[in-house]
Design a protein around this motif. Structure first.
Motif, PDB file in Angstrom:
ATOM      1  N   THR A   1      12.851   2.735   3.243  1.00 49.78           N
ATOM      2  CA  THR A   1      11.905   1.619   3.289  1.00 49.78           C
ATOM      3  C   THR A   1      12.597   0.296   3.602  1.00 49.78           C
ATOM      4  OG1 THR A   1      10.404   2.720   1.746  1.00 49.78           O
ATOM      5  CG2 THR A   1      10.174   0.349   1.983  1.00 49.78           C
TER       6      THR A   1
ATOM      7  N   ALA B   1      -0.158   1.484   5.465  1.00 48.04           N
ATOM      8  CA  ALA B   1      -0.617   2.704   4.806  1.00 48.04           C
ATOM      9  C   ALA B   1       0.496   3.740   4.699  1.00 48.04           C
ATOM     10  CB  ALA B   1      -1.808   3.298   5.567  1.00 48.04           C
ATOM     11  N   SER B   2       1.415   3.726   5.683  1.00 54.85           N
ATOM     12  CA  SER B   2       2.499   4.710   5.698  1.00 54.85           C
ATOM     13  C   SER B   2       3.874   4.068   5.609  1.00 54.85           C
ATOM     14  CB  SER B   2       2.430   5.539   6.986  1.00 54.85           C
ATOM     15  OG  SER B   2       2.549   4.693   8.122  1.00 54.85           O
TER      16      SER B   2
ATOM     17  N   PRO C   1       0.830  -1.205   0.000  1.00 55.84           N
ATOM     18  CA  PRO C   1       0.000   0.000   0.000  1.00 55.84           C
ATOM     19  C   PRO C   1       0.861   1.250   0.000  1.00 55.84           C
ATOM     20  CG  PRO C   1      -0.911  -1.609   1.507  1.00 55.84           C
ATOM     21  CD  PRO C   1       0.412  -2.167   1.040  1.00 55.84           C
ATOM     22  N   GLY C   2       0.528   2.161  -0.904  1.00 55.10           N
ATOM     23  CA  GLY C   2       1.329   3.365  -1.073  1.00 55.10           C
ATOM     24  C   GLY C   2       2.445   3.187  -2.070  1.00 55.10           C
ATOM     25  N   ALA C   3       2.735   1.924  -2.444  1.00 56.68           N
ATOM     26  CA  ALA C   3       3.804   1.666  -3.405  1.00 56.68           C
ATOM     27  C   ALA C   3       3.422   0.514  -4.333  1.00 56.68           C
ATOM     28  CB  ALA C   3       5.102   1.351  -2.675  1.00 56.68           C
TER      29      ALA C   3
ATOM     30  N   PRO D   1       4.849   4.601  -8.171  1.00 53.57           N
ATOM     31  CA  PRO D   1       5.213   5.509  -7.075  1.00 53.57           C
ATOM     32  C   PRO D   1       6.644   5.278  -6.629  1.00 53.57           C
ATOM     33  CG  PRO D   1       3.780   3.749  -6.292  1.00 53.57           C
ATOM     34  CD  PRO D   1       3.821   3.630  -7.786  1.00 53.57           C
TER      35      PRO D   1
END
Length: 342
Positions: free
Chosen positions: A313, A331-332, A279-281, A307
């Motif tokens: 990370t 999510a983050s 998520p987010g990537a 993204p």
């Protein structure tokens, strides 16, 4: 799997079968054959979703590769008759057929029986996993230094195969672990996808979907007795229904088994494959439709830019694998603020 892994697997198999006769050229033959099925990426099928969903199609079908192995074995025998035709056939068949079989253990999906049936995805190994690949590379290096190095090649193949078997066992252990958590959150009957986090099989990601919401759980073997913590995301069934009649949306649903997230981006409706990435990537987001006034119209699908992944990370992922960070908010891609949850 990634290209390096497929080259290493093909070279290892070819070296084990024909290294004594063909010498170092056996590794080259195996590398070429191990790469061959992935050359379908050069084909443009006319849209982003077509290119995405037809990859690992005909070129990975056992129904195509079996006769191709026979043809290539005949060609190899004419080129190097000192290796018997049965040995050539063993070489070509092993290298060509193990390629899609290995791919089928990843999450992307491999159409093993094209043009029949759905993609096969065991989901037990990440597309790049050094623990699988390194034994194969070591065996190939030993062969290059001192051929035929059959013991090293065989050991590399055995270790990588045992590791692949471990991924399936680990997946089942994680599945059993999260079932009570899913039941407690009202998602006992949800569709569930259990897959490893990038580059390892110690930390796993569990995705469960219903029509209206999605649950994500990250849990690993170094978590001790910590109970897995679910993280929830809303889904947009209204958007899914709006594009349900569009052929490219239908094909994407078929290919991903419904593991999609729909969004409105300006005047566009997009669909994201939530199986791949995080998520987010998530790397694969496609534009399916666009508003023309009040009318929603299908478009030839295009892919949005991938993204960017923050440099930190990998360190965050490592701290979560080791259990140093007990909870990772997807999510983050960061730990929760102290005293709070995801």
């Amino acid at each position: 799997m990634d290209s390096i892994t497929q080259v290493a697997l093909g070279s290892s198999l070819a070296g084990a079968v024909a290294g004594r006769t063909l010498g170092r050229s056996a590794l080259l033959v195996g590398a070429v054959l191990g790469t061959l099925p992935d050359l379908d990426v050069v084909i443009d099928y006319g849209s982003a979703i077509a290119n995405f969903t037809y990859h690992r199609g005909f070129s990975h079908s056992l129904l195509v590769l079996a006769p191709l192995a026979l043809l290539l074995a005949w060609a190899g025998w004419r080129w190097k008759p000192e290796l018997s035709f049965p040995r050539w056939l063993t070489l070509t068949a092993l290298v060509l057929i193990t390629h899609p079989l290995l791919d089928a253990f990843t999450t992307y999906g491999t159409q093993l029986f094209w043009p029949f049936g759905s993609p096969v995805a065991v989901n037990s190994i990440f597309i790049i996993d050094p623990m699988y690949t390194l034994p194969l590379i070591v065996g190939c290096l030993a062969f290059l230094i001192r051929p035929p190095a059959k013991t090293a090649l065989t050991a590399g193949l055995a270790l990588s195969s045992l590791y692949l078997g471990w991924t399936v066992v680990a997946q089942q252990i994680i599945t059993d672990r999260v079932q009570p958590v899913l039941a407690d959150t009202g998602m006992a009957t949800a569709d569930v996808l259990v897959q490893p986090m990038p580059f390892n099989t110690l930390l796993w990601r569990v995705t469960a979907i219903t029509e209206s919401r999605r649950s994500e759980i990250v849990t690993g073997f170094l978590d001790g007795g910590t109970r897995p913590v679910p993280e929830f995301f809303e889904r947009r069934p209204d958007l899914a229904n709006m594009v349900a009649g569009f052929p490219e949306a239908q094909r994407l649903e078929w290919f991903t088994r419904g593991f999609l997230a729909y969004s409105e981006v300006g005047d566009q409706i997009t669909a994201t494959d939530i199986r791949l990435g995080l998520p987010g990537a998530h790397p694969f987001t496609f534009v399916l439709a666009r508003y023309s006034g009040d009318q929603l119209e299908a478009v030839i699908s295009s892919q949005l830019p991938r993204p960017a992944v923050a440099p930190e990370t990998l360190s965050v992922l490592w701290s979560r694998i080791t259990g140093e960070t007990p909870v990772l908010c997807l999510a983050s891609l960061s730990p929760p603020v102290q005293g709070q949850t995801c």
